[in-house]
Design a protein around this motif. Structure first.
Motif, PDB file in Angstrom:
ATOM      1  N   ALA A 154       0.850  -1.190   0.000  1.00  0.00           N
ATOM      2  CA  ALA A 154       0.000   0.000   0.000  1.00  0.00           C
ATOM      3  C   ALA A 154       0.883   1.236   0.000  1.00  0.00           C
ATOM      4  O   ALA A 154       1.726   1.405   0.882  1.00  0.00           O
ATOM      5  CB  ALA A 154      -0.923   0.006   1.216  1.00  0.00           C
ATOM      6  N   LEU A 155       0.693   2.110  -0.986  1.00  0.00           N
ATOM      7  CA  LEU A 155       1.549   3.281  -1.171  1.00  0.00           C
ATOM      8  C   LEU A 155       0.732   4.557  -1.030  1.00  0.00           C
ATOM      9  O   LEU A 155      -0.360   4.674  -1.583  1.00  0.00           O
ATOM     10  CB  LEU A 155       2.222   3.249  -2.537  1.00  0.00           C
ATOM     11  CG  LEU A 155       3.069   2.001  -2.846  1.00  0.00           C
ATOM     12  CD1 LEU A 155       3.479   1.976  -4.307  1.00  0.00           C
ATOM     13  CD2 LEU A 155       4.295   1.983  -1.956  1.00  0.00           C
ATOM     14  N   ALA A 156       1.296   5.524  -0.299  1.00  0.00           N
ATOM     15  CA  ALA A 156       0.645   6.824  -0.141  1.00  0.00           C
ATOM     16  C   ALA A 156       1.137   7.824  -1.172  1.00  0.00           C
ATOM     17  O   ALA A 156       0.776   8.997  -1.127  1.00  0.00           O
ATOM     18  CB  ALA A 156       0.892   7.360   1.258  1.00  0.00           C
ATOM     19  N   GLY A 157       1.961   7.383  -2.091  1.00  0.00           N
ATOM     20  CA  GLY A 157       2.511   8.225  -3.143  1.00  0.00           C
ATOM     21  C   GLY A 157       3.398   7.391  -4.029  1.00  0.00           C
ATOM     22  O   GLY A 157       3.549   6.172  -3.832  1.00  0.00           O
ATOM     23  N   SER A 158       4.021   8.014  -5.029  1.00  0.00           N
ATOM     24  CA  SER A 158       4.898   7.286  -5.943  1.00  0.00           C
ATOM     25  C   SER A 158       6.308   7.230  -5.383  1.00  0.00           C
ATOM     26  O   SER A 158       6.909   8.277  -5.083  1.00  0.00           O
ATOM     27  CB  SER A 158       4.910   7.961  -7.315  1.00  0.00           C
ATOM     28  OG  SER A 158       3.624   7.944  -7.890  1.00  0.00           O
ATOM     29  N   PRO A 159       6.890   6.021  -5.201  1.00  0.00           N
ATOM     30  CA  PRO A 159       8.253   5.919  -4.675  1.00  0.00           C
ATOM     31  C   PRO A 159       9.291   6.291  -5.726  1.00  0.00           C
ATOM     32  O   PRO A 159       9.209   5.876  -6.889  1.00  0.00           O
ATOM     33  CB  PRO A 159       8.365   4.450  -4.289  1.00  0.00           C
ATOM     34  CG  PRO A 159       7.401   3.750  -5.184  1.00  0.00           C
ATOM     35  CD  PRO A 159       6.270   4.692  -5.431  1.00  0.00           C
ATOM     36  N   LEU A 160      10.266   7.084  -5.338  1.00  0.00           N
ATOM     37  CA  LEU A 160      11.402   7.437  -6.189  1.00  0.00           C
ATOM     38  C   LEU A 160      12.599   6.673  -5.638  1.00  0.00           C
ATOM     39  O   LEU A 160      13.193   7.057  -4.627  1.00  0.00           O
ATOM     40  CB  LEU A 160      11.650   8.948  -6.153  1.00  0.00           C
ATOM     41  CG  LEU A 160      10.454   9.828  -6.535  1.00  0.00           C
ATOM     42  CD1 LEU A 160      10.784  11.306  -6.359  1.00  0.00           C
ATOM     43  CD2 LEU A 160       9.994   9.532  -7.971  1.00  0.00           C
ATOM     44  N   LEU A 161      12.951   5.565  -6.284  1.00  0.00           N
ATOM     45  CA  LEU A 161      13.944   4.642  -5.744  1.00  0.00           C
ATOM     46  C   LEU A 161      15.332   4.981  -6.244  1.00  0.00           C
ATOM     47  O   LEU A 161      15.566   5.160  -7.421  1.00  0.00           O
ATOM     48  CB  LEU A 161      13.574   3.204  -6.142  1.00  0.00           C
ATOM     49  CG  LEU A 161      14.477   2.090  -5.650  1.00  0.00           C
ATOM     50  CD1 LEU A 161      14.558   2.087  -4.132  1.00  0.00           C
ATOM     51  CD2 LEU A 161      13.960   0.736  -6.151  1.00  0.00           C
TER      52      LEU A 161
END
Length: 446
Positions: A432-439
């Motif tokens: 579950a993500l609260a935003g887009s991950p920048l890896l």
């Protein structure tokens, strides 16, 4: 009222040293302080014999002796007329006393000095209360076992199927049914060198993910020896000898999570969680009170630890049988703002928005899931497919994936991270993500 040995259980907790008086064959008296006296049964006590001494020579020549023990709750003294029966250098009783001595000695940096050479078994022939000029409340009954509370906790444990719920049922039961406000459960890392905190109650911070090395301190010694450790007066030892402790604000720099603990703890107890001959973890509790844990408390907690270990083992074996996740269309990008995730490959440590999260296999697991999401927009996974993924470098056996995922899930919850793991069924999880991950992956040490 006739005084029985079981009535004097608090006198054998090691809070106030006992005294033994012996006499040589010519009648010359000798008095020695004892570091450990243990209640054996209704007729016997065991005395530690760590060094060759005049006492040892006297009791071999004249088996009669007098033992003075003190109730730490009120200072009442009791004289025990005892007779030496035999010495023991092995066996369960010897191991129990040796482990207790090693745990206490390690706290003051003397683990290699104070080693138990043997124990002497004495028959108690008479018990007399020593009158005091000061009137005190005399306690002659030991605390009764809380069997009904233990039965209720065991019932709750038997109903749970997931490791996190098993841990919660145990810790909640200790707090709500047994009145133990401060406790934690630590599970064994598959490498067998460290334990990591998976749940706690009653502390300022949860300490999820904090570690204790096997063999270090009360917790580590209980794990190494697979025997209960009970300390009734921490003022006599240095608490948490070499256990790793650091402030929460230093996590970002040290990558070490603070171990929970009471700064004024006086009593501690640690019990190994063993099932099918395998050490699963350690159950630990502490209190600001002296003599907080009796022998009966230890027996009740041992039942809890064994029951939880068996339930955890069963949960792990059942999770392996999970089915493949159903095919689903790619998820839409999350609506929240992007957030930065930095992965340091040299130790698999993960930072989210410059805050340290976790390292090691759990960190590697999180990065794997994020990469799969970024490549395929997938959010649901099964433990089976994760276990078979080569890039995670999991061992072929006993990888304890369930506990690793639980650790990761609870650490994310504890930090309030924009990434959460949600258990959606047996052996299945959802990202579950609260935003887009920048890896961003770094190969160098920061």
């Amino acid at each position: 009222m006739t005084i029985q040995l079981r009535n004097l259980a608090p006198c054998f907790e090691g809070v106030i040293p006992s005294i033994i008086a012996t006499a040589a064959t010519d009648g010359t008296p000798n008095i020695s302080y004892l570091s450990h006296v243990q209640l054996v049964d209704d007729e016997h006590v065991a005395l530690s014999n760590q060094f060759f001494s005049k006492t040892a020579a006297n009791v071999r020549a004249n088996r009669a002796a007098a033992l003075l023990v003190v109730d730490a709750r009120n200072g009442e003294q009791y004289r025990l007329d005892v007779r030496f029966e035999r010495s023991v250098e092995s066996g369960e009783l010897f191991q129990d006393m040796a482990v207790q001595l090693r745990a206490a000695s390690a706290q003051i940096g003397m683990a290699d000095v104070m080693r138990l050479r043997g124990i002497d078994i004495y028959r108690v022939e008479a018990i007399r209360h020593v009158p005091s000029p000061i009137e005190n409340t005399v306690f002659l009954t030991a605390a009764s076992p809380q069997l009904s509370a233990a039965a209720e906790i065991v019932r709750r444990l038997s109903e749970e199927t997931e490791i996190g719920a098993i841990i919660d049922a145990m810790l909640d039961g200790l707090r709500d049914r047994l009145g133990l406000a401060n406790s934690m459960a630590l599970l064994m890392d598959p490498a067998g060198e460290r334990l990591f905190t998976i749940g706690s109650r009653g502390y300022e911070h949860t300490g999820i993910g904090s570690e204790v090395a096997v063999g270090i301190g009360v917790i580590g010694t209980a794990a190494a020896e697979r025997r209960p450790i009970r300390v009734s007066d921490m003022s006599r030892v240095r608490r948490f000898g070499s256990a790793i402790r650091t402030s929460a604000t230093e996590e970002h720099r040290t990558r070490i999570i603070q171990l929970p603990g009471l700064p004024d703890a006086m009593s501690q107890i640690a019990l190994p969680m063993v099932a099918h001959g395998v050490l699963r973890g350690v159950l630990f509790a502490e209190s600001a009170k002296r003599l907080a844990f009796s022998r009966e408390d230890q027996a009740v907690l041992a039942i809890m630890a064994a029951q939880a270990a068996g339930a955890i083992a069963l949960s792990e074996s059942e999770a392996v049988e999970s089915v493949a996740a159903p095919a689903s269309p790619p998820d839409s990008p999350p609506a929240g703002r992007p957030f930065r995730v930095v992965h340091h490959a040299y130790d698999d440590s993960v930072f989210i928005e410059n805050e340290y999260l976790i390292k090691g296999v759990a960190g590697r697991l999180l990065i794997h899931l994020l990469r799969r999401y970024l490549q395929e927009r997938r959010t649901e996974f099964t433990n089976r497919e994760i276990r078979l993924t080569g890039e995670l470098r999991l061992p072929d056996y006993k990888d304890n994936l369930e506990t690793r995922l639980l650790l990761l899930r609870r650490r994310l919850e504890d930090k309030g991270a924009p990434i959460q793991l949600i258990r959606v069924g047996r052996g299945r999880i959802r990202l579950a993500l609260a935003g887009s991950p920048l890896l961003n992956t770094s190969l160098s040490r920061c």
